[in-house]
Design a protein around this motif. Structure first.
Motif, PDB file in Angstrom:
ATOM      1  N   LEU A  53       0.837  -1.200   0.000  1.00  0.00           N
ATOM      2  CA  LEU A  53       0.000   0.000   0.000  1.00  0.00           C
ATOM      3  C   LEU A  53       0.873   1.251   0.000  1.00  0.00           C
ATOM      4  CD1 LEU A  53      -2.693  -1.032   2.632  1.00  0.00           C
ATOM      5  CD2 LEU A  53      -2.908  -1.069   0.133  1.00  0.00           C
ATOM      6  N   THR A  67      -2.731  17.925  -5.662  1.00  0.00           N
ATOM      7  CA  THR A  67      -1.983  16.781  -5.125  1.00  0.00           C
ATOM      8  C   THR A  67      -1.226  17.201  -3.871  1.00  0.00           C
ATOM      9  OG1 THR A  67      -1.765  15.837  -7.344  1.00  0.00           O
ATOM     10  CG2 THR A  67      -0.229  15.035  -5.663  1.00  0.00           C
ATOM     11  N   LYS A 115      -3.691  17.505  -1.022  1.00  0.00           N
ATOM     12  CA  LYS A 115      -4.201  16.194  -0.632  1.00  0.00           C
ATOM     13  C   LYS A 115      -3.204  15.466   0.265  1.00  0.00           C
ATOM     14  CE  LYS A 115      -6.709  12.617  -2.755  1.00  0.00           C
ATOM     15  NZ  LYS A 115      -7.311  12.123  -3.952  1.00  0.00           N
ATOM     16  N   GLY A 134      -5.355   6.544   2.175  1.00  0.00           N
ATOM     17  CA  GLY A 134      -6.438   7.224   1.485  1.00  0.00           C
ATOM     18  C   GLY A 134      -5.992   8.423   0.671  1.00  0.00           C
ATOM     19  N   LYS A 135      -4.832   8.959   0.953  1.00  0.00           N
ATOM     20  CA  LYS A 135      -4.335  10.112   0.201  1.00  0.00           C
ATOM     21  C   LYS A 135      -4.141   9.776  -1.274  1.00  0.00           C
ATOM     22  CE  LYS A 135      -1.714  11.997   4.077  1.00  0.00           C
ATOM     23  NZ  LYS A 135      -0.370  12.430   4.499  1.00  0.00           N
ATOM     24  N   PHE A 136      -3.908   8.514  -1.596  1.00  0.00           N
ATOM     25  CA  PHE A 136      -3.670   8.123  -2.981  1.00  0.00           C
ATOM     26  C   PHE A 136      -4.963   7.915  -3.767  1.00  0.00           C
ATOM     27  CE2 PHE A 136       0.635   7.521  -1.631  1.00  0.00           C
ATOM     28  CZ  PHE A 136       1.382   7.705  -2.784  1.00  0.00           C
ATOM     29  N   HIS A 137      -6.132   7.979  -3.101  1.00  0.00           N
ATOM     30  CA  HIS A 137      -7.398   7.808  -3.793  1.00  0.00           C
ATOM     31  C   HIS A 137      -7.556   8.904  -4.848  1.00  0.00           C
ATOM     32  CE1 HIS A 137     -11.462   6.526  -4.519  1.00  0.00           C
ATOM     33  NE2 HIS A 137     -11.856   7.783  -4.421  1.00  0.00           N
ATOM     34  N   GLY A 138      -7.734   8.499  -6.094  1.00  0.00           N
ATOM     35  CA  GLY A 138      -7.894   9.457  -7.189  1.00  0.00           C
ATOM     36  C   GLY A 138      -6.593   9.983  -7.759  1.00  0.00           C
ATOM     37  N   ARG A 155      -3.156   9.122  -9.787  1.00  0.00           N
ATOM     38  CA  ARG A 155      -2.507   8.098 -10.616  1.00  0.00           C
ATOM     39  C   ARG A 155      -1.066   7.914 -10.142  1.00  0.00           C
ATOM     40  NH1 ARG A 155      -2.581  10.326 -16.026  1.00  0.00           N
ATOM     41  NH2 ARG A 155      -1.254   8.553 -16.514  1.00  0.00           N
TER      42      ARG A 155
END
Length: 165
Positions: free
Chosen positions: A33, A84, A87, A95-99, A101
């Motif tokens: 993760l 980014t 975020k 969860g920071k990587f949600h959305g 790439r």
């Protein structure tokens, strides 16, 4: 409990707000993760061997993972990546990587579209007040030749060259 700032701390914070800094997301992996946090305190340290330094808050979850894995990624953000930066500046793990790439490069999360990428193996951790400075040996680097995201006077921007005198 919040400790009130001293006059020196407030003056220092104000001076530092007027120094333009580059913006990056430092990344690490935990069990496959991705984790990361926004930083503006990073710079090149050495060319022989290639090294960088990055400063992370002692309470940073990303620092905890870097301490365990002994490696980190440095995603130097481009001028269009203000969202980014915001975020990843928030607290709260994967969860920071949600959305966002991203790919895996050198077993580290690499944000797609970043202006630059640096993969590092930790050389040393240096205690510094409420932060830890991580010295990293560069094992890979790639420049995407886009304008950098900078932070100055508490707002995001980018660098533009002055006209020749």
């Amino acid at each position: 409990m919040h400790t009130p700032s001293s006059p020196v701390q407030e003056a220092f914070k104000d001076v530092m707000a007027h120094v333009a800094t580059p913006v990056a997301v430092v990344t690490s992996m935990d069990g496959g993760l991705p984790f990361g946090t926004t930083v503006s305190a990073f710079t090149s340290l050495s060319m022989t061997p290639p090294m960088v330094l990055v400063s992370l808050d002692r309470g940073s979850e990303t620092l905890e993972l870097i301490t365990a894995s002994k490696k980190f990624g440095l995603n130097v953000l481009g001028r269009e990546q203000q969202g980014t930066a915001l975020k990843f500046a928030k607290k709260g793990g994967v969860g920071k990587f949600h959305g966002v790439r991203w790919d895996v490069d050198h077993d580290l999360p690499r944000i797609v579209g970043a202006a630059g990428w640096i993969a590092c193996h930790v050389e040393q951790f240096v205690e510094g007040g409420d932060h830890v400075v991580v010295l990293g040996n560069v094992v890979a680097a790639e420049n995407n030749y886009s304008d950098p995201l900078t932070y100055h006077r508490r707002v995001f921007g980018t660098h533009s060259a002055l006209e020749p005198a």
